[in-house]
Design a protein around this motif. Structure first.
Motif, short mmCIF file in Angstrom:
data_model
loop_
_atom_site.label_atom_id
_atom_site.label_comp_id
_atom_site.label_asym_id
_atom_site.label_seq_id
_atom_site.Cartn_x
_atom_site.Cartn_y
_atom_site.Cartn_z
N HIS A 73 1.17 -12.36 0.39
CA HIS A 73 1.41 -11.44 1.49
C HIS A 73 0.15 -10.93 2.19
CE1 HIS A 73 5.53 -11.39 0.07
NE2 HIS A 73 5.12 -11.00 -1.13
N GLY A 74 -1.01 -11.13 1.59
CA GLY A 74 -2.24 -10.62 2.18
C GLY A 74 -2.62 -9.27 1.61
N LEU A 75 -3.92 -9.01 1.55
CA LEU A 75 -4.44 -7.81 0.90
C LEU A 75 -3.88 -6.53 1.52
CD1 LEU A 75 -6.44 -6.65 -1.19
CD2 LEU A 75 -8.19 -6.73 0.58
N GLU A 76 -3.84 -6.47 2.84
CA GLU A 76 -3.41 -5.25 3.52
C GLU A 76 -1.93 -4.97 3.36
OE1 GLU A 76 -5.58 -3.16 4.77
OE2 GLU A 76 -7.13 -4.56 4.12
N ASN A 77 -1.17 -5.97 2.95
CA ASN A 77 0.28 -5.82 2.86
C ASN A 77 0.77 -5.60 1.43
OD1 ASN A 77 0.61 -6.29 5.68
ND2 ASN A 77 0.29 -8.47 5.28
N VAL A 78 -0.15 -5.40 0.50
CA VAL A 78 0.22 -5.20 -0.91
C VAL A 78 -0.28 -3.82 -1.34
CG1 VAL A 78 -0.12 -6.00 -3.28
CG2 VAL A 78 0.17 -7.66 -1.42
#
Length: 202
Positions: A26-31
């Protein structure tokens, strides 16, 4: 190791694996930390018992810690008496898991994917390797009988870590790359450095 310590290590490993898996998906900013904890079935408070931040969980124990016996052996002039060979042995023992190469291959593949996907994590990795570099510099200085801040131990440590980063970056982490193959690659890299900076290089 007692049962309690094994459980703690298992929880730490599970949290890190969950963080890596979610970020790759999901990507770093979305976790969030909450999502990572939920994946493992623990509370957010438990997460913070093991890691201070999401980024810290992703980096895990990279790099680990030198074995004190290995450092003492190197400082005393072992195991062969040849400086470069002994330094290679020290670095290999630290960076290559000779007990479980298969698991380390998978770990390094995941780490490469993570760094490629989230390059903002790279400075954190480099900062940790700088700390390792200083451990190596102190060991070299002690072996040479020089102050840790002197040019020789500092430059030797910088070169050693550069060689290891170069080697690890170019490994394929395949079954053919056993410990001796890695050692040969490191030895070759040191030899190339010597040729490039040796007398008479044009």
């Amino acid at each position: 190791m007692g049962l309690r310590e094994r459980k703690k290590l298992a929880t730490r490993r599970a949290l890190r694996e969950a963080a890596v898996r979610l970020v790759l998906e999901h990507g770093l900013e979305n976790v969030t930390v909450e999502e990572v904890a939920a994946q493992v079935g623990v509370s957010t408070r438990t997460f913070f018992n093991y890691f201070g931040t999401k980024e810290e969980a992703l980096l895990g124990d990279l790099p680990g810690a030198f074995d004190e016996d290995d450092i003492r052996g190197f400082v005393r002039g072992g195991p062969t008496g040849d400086f470069t060979e002994d330094l290679i042995t020290l670095l290999i023992a630290f960076l290559v898991d000779t007990e479980d190469l298969a698991a380390q291959r998978e770990e390094m593949r995941l780490r490469k994917r993570l760094m490629d996907r989230e390059p903002q994590l790279v400075p954190g990795v480099l900062a940790r390797f700088h700390d390792v570099e200083q451990v190596v510099a102190r060991a070299i200085a002690e072996r040479l009988g020089e102050p840790p801040e002197a040019d020789r131990p500092q430059l030797a440590a910088v070169a050693a870590m550069a060689v290891m980063r170069h080697t690890m970056r170019h490994l394929h982490y395949s079954e053919e790359e056993d410990v001796e193959r890695v050692r040969d690659r490191v030895r070759s890299a040191f030899r190339v450095l010597g040729e490039v900076y040796g007398p008479g290089t044009g």
